[in-house]
Design a protein around this motif. Sequence first.
Motif, PDB file in Angstrom:
ATOM      1  N   THR A 104      13.039  -0.820  98.914  1.00 26.04           N
ATOM      2  CA  THR A 104      13.428  -2.127  99.388  1.00 26.04           C
ATOM      3  C   THR A 104      12.305  -2.416 100.209  1.00 26.04           C
ATOM      4  N   SER A 120      10.449  -4.531  97.665  1.00 24.09           N
ATOM      5  CA  SER A 120      11.334  -6.492  98.007  1.00 24.09           C
ATOM      6  C   SER A 120      11.007  -6.650  99.828  1.00 24.09           C
ATOM      7  N   ARG A 148      28.148  -9.941  99.814  1.00 25.39           N
ATOM      8  CA  ARG A 148      26.435  -9.313  99.225  1.00 25.39           C
ATOM      9  C   ARG A 148      26.432 -10.259  98.008  1.00 25.39           C
ATOM     10  N   VAL A 170      23.677 -12.762  95.991  1.00 24.25           N
ATOM     11  CA  VAL A 170      23.116 -11.816  94.485  1.00 24.25           C
ATOM     12  C   VAL A 170      23.370 -13.092  93.756  1.00 24.25           C
ATOM     13  N   LEU A 199      19.935  -6.653 102.086  1.00 21.61           N
ATOM     14  CA  LEU A 199      19.249  -4.595 101.258  1.00 21.61           C
ATOM     15  C   LEU A 199      19.264  -4.622 102.488  1.00 21.61           C
ATOM     16  N   SER A 230      17.132  -9.309  93.270  1.00 16.76           N
ATOM     17  CA  SER A 230      19.098  -9.702  92.958  1.00 16.76           C
ATOM     18  C   SER A 230      19.096  -9.221  92.266  1.00 16.76           C
ATOM     19  N   TYR A 238      19.560  -5.106  92.896  1.00 12.60           N
ATOM     20  CA  TYR A 238      20.639  -5.302  94.827  1.00 12.60           C
ATOM     21  C   TYR A 238      21.544  -4.908  93.406  1.00 12.60           C
TER      22      TYR A 238
END
Length: 247
Positions: free
Chosen positions: A32, A35, A101, A105, A173, A240, A243
Amino acid sequence: MKKAFTPLLFSLMAKNALAEPISEFTEFTGLTALSVIALGILNALRPSIFLMIVFLLSMIALVDENRVLKVGFSFTAGAFLGYSVIASALMNLHGRFLFLRYFVVAFGIAVGLYKILSSLGYVKISTSNPLREKSNRILEKATSPASAFLVGGVMSFLSLSCVLPSYLLVTSLLSDGFSFSIRAALLGIFVGISVLPLALVTLGFHYGNKYAKLGGAVNKLSKMSGRGELAMGVVLVLVSVLYLLLL
């Protein structure tokens, strides 16, 4: 002997049971953070607000060079605050509606693929920017540190359409699985990296004549701005997808 062995056995089992979740949490936090930093760097190279502060400081420098440093840093602080408010609001929204979420994505993958295809020349959609003229009129009012601070905050909201995919992804995230301190730290890093070029441009305008290397660095940064569409697209798709696998 048996009585002493039993607690030791349970202790070892507990440590082994906790080791795997801790390892997974550390790995997830590392991915994370990576990212967040990557998206922050690519966000910093977007031309939206970057070009605005160049226009603003060019205008201020023609009137009074002594105000460049104060106006530029005030504008940067206002943009930092504005983006922080936007990110906090988005994070709160993700916390209330967890199903968002999946939209994030899908949106991140779609925008990322478009950026990749557009950068490679396979897709081209010309879009007009009706806010550009209005933005220039607002920037012309930033003649003092106080007004520049307010204008920087306003410009962060006006440029939201350019940075929305990365902000949606980062706030989603960070919205779950982290303590408040970790969320605040990573969010501060993301927004700070995003507005760092504004401070560098300000220093370049103020000290560029005295320090040629600083002025050259700002010129290089200007050329790099807006050229990271392919990289942004690749990172958006990768983050994405990762995730999605962790949902």
